[in-house]
Design a protein around this motif. Sequence first.
Motif, PDB file in Angstrom:
ATOM      1  N   SER A  61      27.424  39.202  46.285  1.00  0.00           N
ATOM      2  CA  SER A  61      27.720  39.411  47.708  1.00  0.00           C
ATOM      3  C   SER A  61      27.875  38.083  48.445  1.00  0.00           C
ATOM      4  O   SER A  61      28.729  37.962  49.330  1.00  0.00           O
ATOM      5  CB  SER A  61      26.643  40.277  48.352  1.00  0.00           C
ATOM      6  N   ILE A  64      31.355  36.758  47.741  1.00  0.00           N
ATOM      7  CA  ILE A  64      32.384  37.512  48.467  1.00  0.00           C
ATOM      8  C   ILE A  64      32.377  37.139  49.945  1.00  0.00           C
ATOM      9  O   ILE A  64      33.442  36.880  50.529  1.00  0.00           O
ATOM     10  CB  ILE A  64      32.192  39.028  48.268  1.00  0.00           C
ATOM     11  N   TYR A  88      42.189  38.878  48.298  1.00  0.00           N
ATOM     12  CA  TYR A  88      40.918  39.609  48.300  1.00  0.00           C
ATOM     13  C   TYR A  88      40.502  39.980  46.874  1.00  0.00           C
ATOM     14  O   TYR A  88      39.325  39.916  46.535  1.00  0.00           O
ATOM     15  CB  TYR A  88      41.021  40.852  49.188  1.00  0.00           C
ATOM     16  N   ILE A  91      39.125  36.845  45.318  1.00  0.00           N
ATOM     17  CA  ILE A  91      37.761  36.561  45.768  1.00  0.00           C
ATOM     18  C   ILE A  91      36.753  37.408  44.996  1.00  0.00           C
ATOM     19  O   ILE A  91      35.714  36.904  44.553  1.00  0.00           O
ATOM     20  CB  ILE A  91      37.640  36.788  47.293  1.00  0.00           C
ATOM     21  N   VAL A  92      37.051  38.683  44.802  1.00  0.00           N
ATOM     22  CA  VAL A  92      36.140  39.553  44.045  1.00  0.00           C
ATOM     23  C   VAL A  92      36.065  39.098  42.589  1.00  0.00           C
ATOM     24  O   VAL A  92      34.986  39.078  41.988  1.00  0.00           O
ATOM     25  CB  VAL A  92      36.577  41.028  44.155  1.00  0.00           C
ATOM     26  N   ALA A  95      33.844  36.198  42.402  1.00  0.00           N
ATOM     27  CA  ALA A  95      32.451  36.633  42.558  1.00  0.00           C
ATOM     28  C   ALA A  95      31.895  37.157  41.231  1.00  0.00           C
ATOM     29  O   ALA A  95      30.744  36.880  40.889  1.00  0.00           O
ATOM     30  CB  ALA A  95      32.354  37.705  43.640  1.00  0.00           C
TER      31      ALA A  95
END
Length: 160
Positions: A61, A64, A88, A91-92, A95
Amino acid sequence: MKKQHTLAAYLLIGIGIFFLLQQLKIPIFSNFYSWQTIIILIGLVLLIHSYATKNYHNLFSGTIVLGLGIHFYGLSYYSFWIDHWAMYVLIVGIAFIIRFLQTKEGLLPGILLIGFAIIMLFSIQLPVWLNWIYVIIDFMERFWPIIFIVLGLYLLKRKK
């Protein structure tokens, strides 16, 4: 005995520094007085807390939130920043990789998401011999919410 309130302490210190710098009106920090910076700060606090306490459940988290803050900051202040939905996904994916480095879980989803995001980001400039990817990309851009729902249901129902 572990310290119980380290996350709150790091968050209060970070927000305190943010507002102190804002009150001091130091010219070099003038671009950082924005809501994006607060998101970046919260992501950094989650990451620092995870590493400091060696409790890595906030790595995913935190990465992210930090990534979203950097992305929104880049969109607001840099004309060259990529404004594409695949950011996006990237980014995940990052992570997942960050979490994998400490917990050894999530390498495959991270690699797949990063690869998918890179293909989507550069799909505009693919060579001629990869034109078949445009059909897949068009399909995925149209039905990606359904694909996510199916993948989520699969992950819920699969046995480990």
